[in-house]
Design a protein around this motif. Structure first.
Motif, short mmCIF file in Angstrom:
data_model
loop_
_atom_site.label_atom_id
_atom_site.label_comp_id
_atom_site.label_asym_id
_atom_site.label_seq_id
_atom_site.Cartn_x
_atom_site.Cartn_y
_atom_site.Cartn_z
N ARG A 165 0.87 -1.28 0.17
CA ARG A 165 -0.03 -0.01 -0.04
C ARG A 165 0.95 1.17 0.17
NH1 ARG A 165 -1.86 1.37 4.59
NH2 ARG A 165 -2.00 -0.60 5.28
N ALA A 166 1.86 1.33 0.74
CA ALA A 166 2.69 2.50 1.02
C ALA A 166 3.41 2.51 -0.25
CB ALA A 166 3.65 2.23 2.10
N LEU A 167 3.86 1.63 -1.01
CA LEU A 167 4.67 1.71 -2.28
C LEU A 167 3.68 1.83 -3.54
CD1 LEU A 167 7.88 -0.16 -1.36
CD2 LEU A 167 7.65 2.23 -1.36
N ALA A 168 2.61 1.83 -3.39
CA ALA A 168 1.64 1.80 -4.63
C ALA A 168 1.75 0.70 -5.35
CB ALA A 168 1.73 3.00 -5.30
N LEU A 169 2.22 -0.59 -4.74
CA LEU A 169 2.33 -1.62 -5.45
C LEU A 169 1.13 -2.82 -4.97
CD1 LEU A 169 6.22 -2.44 -4.45
CD2 LEU A 169 5.21 -1.47 -6.52
N ILE A 202 21.56 4.47 14.85
CA ILE A 202 20.21 4.23 13.73
C ILE A 202 20.24 2.93 13.36
CG2 ILE A 202 19.10 5.10 11.87
CD1 ILE A 202 20.46 7.80 11.86
N LEU A 203 19.00 2.48 13.52
CA LEU A 203 18.84 1.17 13.03
C LEU A 203 17.60 1.29 12.05
CD1 LEU A 203 18.57 -2.20 12.79
CD2 LEU A 203 17.08 -2.01 14.95
N GLU A 204 17.71 0.84 10.88
CA GLU A 204 16.72 1.27 9.95
C GLU A 204 16.39 0.18 9.08
OE1 GLU A 204 17.26 5.12 8.51
OE2 GLU A 204 19.07 4.63 7.32
N ASP A 205 15.09 -0.04 8.33
CA ASP A 205 14.63 -0.97 7.34
C ASP A 205 14.31 -0.06 6.27
OD1 ASP A 205 15.03 -3.71 8.49
OD2 ASP A 205 13.68 -2.86 9.93
N LEU A 206 14.69 -0.63 5.23
CA LEU A 206 14.17 0.25 3.99
C LEU A 206 13.41 -0.85 3.01
CD1 LEU A 206 16.78 1.60 4.89
CD2 LEU A 206 17.28 2.14 2.66
N TRP A 207 12.42 -0.43 2.41
CA TRP A 207 11.41 -1.34 1.46
C TRP A 207 11.77 -0.58 0.06
CZ3 TRP A 207 10.32 -1.04 6.35
CH2 TRP A 207 10.38 -2.25 7.26
N LEU A 208 12.21 -1.23 -0.96
CA LEU A 208 12.30 -0.45 -2.26
C LEU A 208 11.70 -1.36 -3.42
CD1 LEU A 208 16.02 0.03 -1.73
CD2 LEU A 208 14.43 2.00 -1.57
N PRO A 209 10.79 -0.61 -4.15
CA PRO A 209 10.48 -1.48 -5.30
C PRO A 209 11.29 -2.28 -5.91
CG PRO A 209 9.63 0.80 -5.23
CD PRO A 209 10.58 0.86 -4.45
N GLY A 210 10.84 -3.53 -6.00
CA GLY A 210 11.94 -4.29 -6.77
C GLY A 210 12.14 -4.14 -8.02
N ASN A 231 6.48 13.61 -9.52
CA ASN A 231 5.21 13.28 -9.67
C ASN A 231 4.60 12.76 -8.33
OD1 ASN A 231 5.92 13.53 -12.75
ND2 ASN A 231 3.50 14.00 -12.37
N ASP A 232 5.56 12.76 -7.20
CA ASP A 232 4.53 12.14 -6.09
C ASP A 232 4.80 10.69 -5.94
OD1 ASP A 232 4.80 14.41 -4.44
OD2 ASP A 232 2.62 14.91 -4.65
N VAL A 233 5.60 10.02 -6.83
CA VAL A 233 5.55 8.62 -6.90
C VAL A 233 6.26 8.06 -5.69
CG1 VAL A 233 6.31 6.71 -8.29
CG2 VAL A 233 5.23 8.60 -9.44
N PRO A 234 5.87 7.33 -4.70
CA PRO A 234 6.51 6.76 -3.69
C PRO A 234 7.53 5.68 -3.99
CG PRO A 234 4.27 5.74 -3.79
CD PRO A 234 4.42 6.69 -5.03
N MET A 235 8.78 5.72 -3.64
CA MET A 235 9.65 4.93 -4.14
C MET A 235 10.80 4.50 -3.14
SD MET A 235 10.01 4.33 -7.11
CE MET A 235 11.50 4.19 -8.09
#
Lengths: 261, 261
Positions: free
Chosen positions: B136-140, B161-169, B238-242
């Motif tokens: 939903r967040a990444l519009a997938l 800092i500990l972080e998780d990243l999610w990126l469109p495959g 264009n406000d495309v979530p990435m």
DNA sequence: CAGTGGTCTAGACCACTGG
DNA sequence: CAGTGGTCTAGACCACTGC
């Protein structure tokens, strides 16, 4: 103006100049500075219209386009608001659109409209002597008079924000608990109307903390509930510090929202 | 252009128009849109110069002042950078001045210079299927391929800092742990250089939380240490979530800094 | 020196507001 | 309708960069 390209010396000369103007400053910046001075001096009050672009152009003997650019920057800094067909107005915290401009805590559910206004409970409002820390922040001397306010903000009956405010005693002489609690609308709007102090800019430092026993009780959470600690310095014109604020935010139903660009 | 005041119809006509142009759009906005499209299409790469104002004015058959206003807005949105005497350049996360534009965590001591760069440790970098939430967040769509990265950033050897990243495959096909860890400079600069993805804007939601056992271990703090939870959505043109990013920030030696205006 | 962005002007016309 | 801010132009000159 006779010359087609009025040298900036014209204006610079009419202003006190210190040490042979080392830096180049475009005309519109000087105009902006002049308008800023009128704003600070209270020539036009918050909510009032400032003179039209043509009037200001005539007053300062520059073209309308130059005034325009000056006002553009003031508008970009939220010091004035342009309204096509009506005029340019001194910005105020009273306006509906920009209310709670400085409050970044948002309900998780969405917007603030559905949530309704915050209920304020003022716990304390007293005149104290500035600690070294508070004095430094407010550019006062240790021991100078300071007004300290402690209050709780609740949303839908749920205490959500506990904050302490420190204000220079000089500028806020006579601030009472009733005033702080009873005022309708943003506190910063009250500052404008009652004390002529307009907050223009602020900086916040945010941390995650655990509350002490008293803080936990006031927010009705356990001492194991992590809270946002938000320390805010608010400034009037010319970056003069006028408020130190320390807030504790509950983030179980709300979050701090920030836009990066 | 023959007419002294070139109607906007001239330009509008050359662009596909949907449903009888309901809203008025000034010429400079249309020019801005055209430049934006070239930016998106990659006609000029990050760091490169775009054509001069005069060239663009000639290309679009408008005056230089109109192009100027269009570029002014792009510069205000940090999409391009103007350099007097040199030209206008496509903004990039690689530049020294704007590095870590999106990282608001600052050392309490002061600036980032004395602190030095962060040490990155990539714990994980794997291809997974998007959960409903991530999708939903990444519009997938749920189950679409997503790259997930987990990493720790340390300052002076202290994990902060500990972080998780999610990126469109799709857009980040082939991203490896080595790439994520070894790249010099901001991660967003790597995205630009290696994948042609330029982050333009982001939103963050901040909360105070307590870490679970694993998180606490990775950050070398106790489970009773409150941490900032920072959820970031980053967008391209264009406000495309990435990117969706979830970070935990230690705030014992650092703080999240925000400017309000 | 030429080329870039930055400033300034003067004048025309457009869009919006309110009497 | 007059007055406001908003757009657009054309042309001049200034400040800065690099060859």
């Amino acid at each position: 103006m006779a010359t087609p390209h009025p040298s900036q010396a014209d204006l610079a000369a009419s202003e006190p100049t210190l040490a042979a103007t080392p830096a180049f400053s475009p005309l519109y910046q000087q105009i902006k500075e002049l308008i800023l001075q009128s704003l600070e001096a209270g020539e036009w009050k918050p909510g009032e219209a400032i003179p039209s672009e043509n009037e200001l152009a005539a007053r300062f003997r520059v073209s309308q386009g130059t005034v325009r650019k000056a006002i553009d920057e003031l508008a970009a800094e939220n010091l004035v608001i342009r309204r096509q067909g009506k005029g340019t107005f001194v910005a105020t915290h009273s306006e509906q659109q920009v209310r709670y401009r400085f409050l970044k805590l948002m309900p998780d559910s969405g917007d603030r409209e559905t949530e309704g206004p915050a209920q304020r409970t003022v716990l304390e409002c007293k005149r104290v002597r500035a600690s070294a820390e508070v004095a430094r922040a407010l550019a006062l001397r240790s021991g100078d008079a300071v007004i300290q306010v402690r209050r709780v903000l609740s949303f839908g009956g749920v205490p959500t924000i506990l904050e302490d405010l420190w204000l220079p005693g000089n500028a806020f002489k006579g601030l009472s608990a009733e005033q702080a609690e009873g005022w309708q609308g943003p506190t910063y709007a009250m500052f404008e109307n009652e004390f002529g102090v307009r907050m223009v800019r602020a900086e916040e430092k945010i941390r995650a903390v655990l509350p002490d026993a008293q803080q936990a009780a006031l927010l009705k959470v356990s001492q194991q509930t992590p809270l946002l600690s938000v320390e805010r310095m608010a400034f009037t014109y010319n970056d003069v510090p006028m408020e130190l604020r320390r807030g504790l935010y509950r983030t179980d139903t709300h979050h701090y929202r920030n836009e990066l660009s």
